[in-house]
Design a protein around this motif. Sequence first.
Motif, mmCIF file in Angstrom:
data_model
loop_
_atom_site.group_PDB
_atom_site.id
_atom_site.type_symbol
_atom_site.label_atom_id
_atom_site.label_comp_id
_atom_site.label_asym_id
_atom_site.label_seq_id
_atom_site.Cartn_x
_atom_site.Cartn_y
_atom_site.Cartn_z
ATOM 1 N N MET A 1 34.933 64.006 40.899
ATOM 2 C CA MET A 1 34.872 62.613 40.556
ATOM 3 C C MET A 1 35.676 61.831 41.564
ATOM 4 O O MET A 1 36.743 62.261 41.992
ATOM 5 N N ALA A 2 35.151 60.702 41.952
ATOM 6 C CA ALA A 2 35.832 59.888 42.948
ATOM 7 C C ALA A 2 35.386 58.444 42.810
ATOM 8 O O ALA A 2 34.257 58.161 42.419
ATOM 9 N N LYS A 3 36.287 57.567 43.148
ATOM 10 C CA LYS A 3 35.966 56.154 43.215
ATOM 11 C C LYS A 3 35.850 55.829 44.695
ATOM 12 O O LYS A 3 36.814 55.946 45.440
ATOM 13 N N SER A 4 34.669 55.464 45.126
ATOM 14 C CA SER A 4 34.417 55.174 46.529
ATOM 15 C C SER A 4 34.413 53.666 46.735
ATOM 16 O O SER A 4 33.799 52.928 45.956
ATOM 17 N N GLU A 5 35.086 53.224 47.773
ATOM 18 C CA GLU A 5 35.095 51.809 48.117
ATOM 19 C C GLU A 5 34.508 51.632 49.503
ATOM 20 O O GLU A 5 34.927 52.289 50.446
ATOM 21 N N LYS A 6 33.532 50.748 49.618
ATOM 22 C CA LYS A 6 32.883 50.494 50.898
ATOM 23 C C LYS A 6 33.085 49.021 51.252
ATOM 24 O O LYS A 6 32.775 48.140 50.446
ATOM 25 N N ILE A 7 33.598 48.793 52.444
ATOM 26 C CA ILE A 7 33.872 47.433 52.897
ATOM 27 C C ILE A 7 32.725 46.959 53.777
ATOM 28 O O ILE A 7 32.343 47.636 54.730
#
Length: 61
Positions: A1-7
């Motif tokens: 499980m991971a929270k991915s952040e894309k800018i």
Amino acid sequence: MAKSEKIQGNNTYVTYIYRDGNKHVGIYCGKKGKASTMKKLRQARQQHYKVRLKRIQEKYQ
């Protein structure tokens, strides 16, 4: 499980990613910092928990 952040540009987009057996499931949650994004992130974590619990129950039956 991971929270991915894309800018992208001035925005940061959040996606919650987890594994279900051999496949990866990604749930798009929205822009970082919004209340609706946090709500969707909690729902994604709950869905992941339910999938994990179901898999454990199937394993021990």
